[in-house]
Write an enzyme that holds these catalytic residues in place. Structure first.
Site, PDB file in Angstrom:
ATOM      1  N   LYS A  74       1.112  23.132  33.168  1.00 58.17           N
ATOM      2  CA  LYS A  74       1.056  22.936  31.569  1.00 58.17           C
ATOM      3  C   LYS A  74       2.204  21.327  31.640  1.00 58.17           C
ATOM      4  O   LYS A  74       3.852  21.932  31.831  1.00 58.17           O
ATOM      5  CB  LYS A  74       1.486  23.450  30.758  1.00 58.17           C
ATOM      6  CG  LYS A  74       1.460  23.533  29.234  1.00 58.17           C
ATOM      7  CD  LYS A  74       2.051  24.618  28.759  1.00 58.17           C
ATOM      8  CE  LYS A  74       2.116  24.144  26.636  1.00 58.17           C
ATOM      9  NZ  LYS A  74       2.726  25.047  26.060  1.00 58.17           N
ATOM     10  N   LYS A 102      -2.908  21.796  31.035  1.00 56.02           N
ATOM     11  CA  LYS A 102      -4.023  21.152  29.718  1.00 56.02           C
ATOM     12  C   LYS A 102      -2.327  20.456  29.437  1.00 56.02           C
ATOM     13  O   LYS A 102      -1.014  19.932  30.597  1.00 56.02           O
ATOM     14  CB  LYS A 102      -2.239  22.353  29.511  1.00 56.02           C
ATOM     15  CG  LYS A 102      -2.180  21.785  27.888  1.00 56.02           C
ATOM     16  CD  LYS A 102      -1.424  23.104  26.931  1.00 56.02           C
ATOM     17  CE  LYS A 102      -1.205  22.794  25.849  1.00 56.02           C
ATOM     18  NZ  LYS A 102      -0.292  23.892  25.164  1.00 56.02           N
TER      19      LYS A 102
HETATM   20  C1  PBG Z   1       3.791  26.301  22.738  1.00 52.99           C
HETATM   21  C2  PBG Z   1       2.019  25.429  22.695  1.00 52.99           C
HETATM   22  C3  PBG Z   1       1.943  23.887  22.699  1.00 52.99           C
HETATM   23  C4  PBG Z   1       0.282  24.155  22.724  1.00 52.99           C
HETATM   24  C5  PBG Z   1      -0.415  25.542  22.648  1.00 52.99           C
HETATM   25  N1  PBG Z   1       1.009  26.584  23.349  1.00 52.99           N
HETATM   26  C6  PBG Z   1       2.888  23.409  22.291  1.00 52.99           C
HETATM   27  C7  PBG Z   1       3.826  23.127  22.916  1.00 52.99           C
HETATM   28  O1  PBG Z   1       4.374  23.415  24.305  1.00 52.99           O
HETATM   29  O2  PBG Z   1       5.410  22.610  22.261  1.00 52.99           O
HETATM   30  C8  PBG Z   1      -0.812  22.918  22.422  1.00 52.99           C
HETATM   31  C9  PBG Z   1      -1.690  22.915  21.950  1.00 52.99           C
HETATM   32  C10 PBG Z   1      -2.156  21.508  21.365  1.00 52.99           C
HETATM   33  O3  PBG Z   1      -1.976  20.837  21.541  1.00 52.99           O
HETATM   34  O4  PBG Z   1      -3.730  21.807  21.046  1.00 52.99           O
HETATM   35  N2  PBG Z   1       3.773  26.883  23.723  1.00 52.99           N
END
Ligand code: PBG
Length: 307
Positions: A178, A231
């Site tokens: 991520k 991601k």
């Molecule tokens: C945070 C989380 C995020 C997303 C899913 N879980 C955002 C972040 O890390 O700030 C993003 C998903 C998206 O942008 O569609 N735990």
């Protein structure tokens, strides 16, 4: 006949946002066509999606600011919004598969995924809270736990906690690679969960790194992950490709909020054909090697196929 890539509805996971209340379906400003639902409306939405052939849903709670604190204590309450939503869905539409989110940010007054002490995100101190969150979600009926927090070691700690409580059959879809991405912007609007200070670069990955994703995948597998996730998706197709060719576990890719909203905005301006852009992006993610795709387009794609 010679097409190499086929995108099925069963490849898609639909993320849904929920909030406290009754009869609520409110559109998210930066995500046209995507809503926050109160639990009653969420059940209706899931029923409609099941009829369209979608089977799996990723749930994200929008928590009232007054309930947020430093330790995300609201996340551990079995009567909180999130566990209630999971229970309600599991009792009314048991065939819906639920992927639930483990990370502190929706509940944290700091807006970070882990515990903040003296302005620093503390990896090891966060693990216990994350493991407890996972158990609360499993008790409510979650099928798949999705740790999106990116703390090191959390997959192992969560696996152990789940097993100890008798949840051997609850699986873990790890947010493996991520990245610290600007494409999460609209999601943070949806949950009003943006960090109050600093950024997430000490725990999310550096967009310049690819080999590091391999290390993350090896660790997650060793710790007991059942799925690996990359991601965002579109700016990281090379990472999806490499992870899916090097490892045997199912690979999921998260077509994130910013990737969705860019296409929606361009479509609204008449600058490109939104539905065609949707199909092309989803197909490219599948072609890169993703077995599963989390996407805000899931419902729209299912409707398009139906029609
Ligand atoms: C945070 C989380 C995020 C997303 C899913 N879980 C955002 C972040 O890390 O700030 C993003 C998903 C998206 O942008 O569609 N735990």
């Amino acid at each position: 006949m010679v097409a190499e890539t086929n995108l099925d509805i069963s490849d898609l996971i639909f993320p849904l946002f929920l909030k406290e209340g009754m009869g609520i379906k409110e559109e998210i400003g930066s995500m046209p066509g995507i809503y926050r639902y109160s639990i009653d409306k969420l059940v209706q939405e899931v029923e409609q999606c099941l009829n369209l052939g979608l089977g799996t849903f990723a749930l994200f709670p929008c928590i009232n600011d007054s309930l947020k604190d430093q330790t995300a204590s609201e996340a551990l309450k079995p009567q909180g919004l999130y566990p209630r939503a999971i229970q309600t869905l599991k009792s009314t539409v048991p065939e819906a598969i639920l992927l639930t989110d483990v990370a502190m940010d929706p509940y944290s007054s700091d807006g970070h995924d882990g515990l903040v002490i003296d302005g620093e995100i503390r990896n090891d101190e966060s693990l216990e809270i994350l493991a407890k969150m996972a158990v609360v979600q499993a008790q409510a009926g979650s099928d798949i736990i999705g740790p999106s927090d990116m703390m090191d070691g959390r997959v192992g700690v969560i696996r152990e906690a789940l097993d100890k409580q008798g949840f051997q059959n609850v699986s873990i879809m790890s947010y493996t690679a991520k990245y610290a991405s600007v494409f999460y912007g609209p999601f943070r609007d949806a949950l009003s969960s943006a960090p109050k200070h600093g950024d997430k670069k000490t725990y999310q990955m550096d967009p310049r790194n690819r080999r590091e994703a391999i290390i993350e995948a090896e660790l997650d597998i060793e710790e007991g992950a059942d799925y690996l996730m990359v991601k965002p998706a579109l700016a990281y197709l090379d990472v999806i490709s490499q992870i899916s060719s090097e490892f045997e576990l199912p690979v999921a890719a998260y077509n994130v909020s910013g990737e969705y909203s860019m296409i929606k905005a361009a479509h609204q301006k008449g600058w490109l054909d939104g539905p065609q852009a949707m199909i092309e992006s989803l197909t490219s993610i599948k072609r890169a090697g993703a077995d599963l795709i989390l996407s805000y387009f899931a419902r729209e794609y299912a409707e398009l196929l139906k029609s």
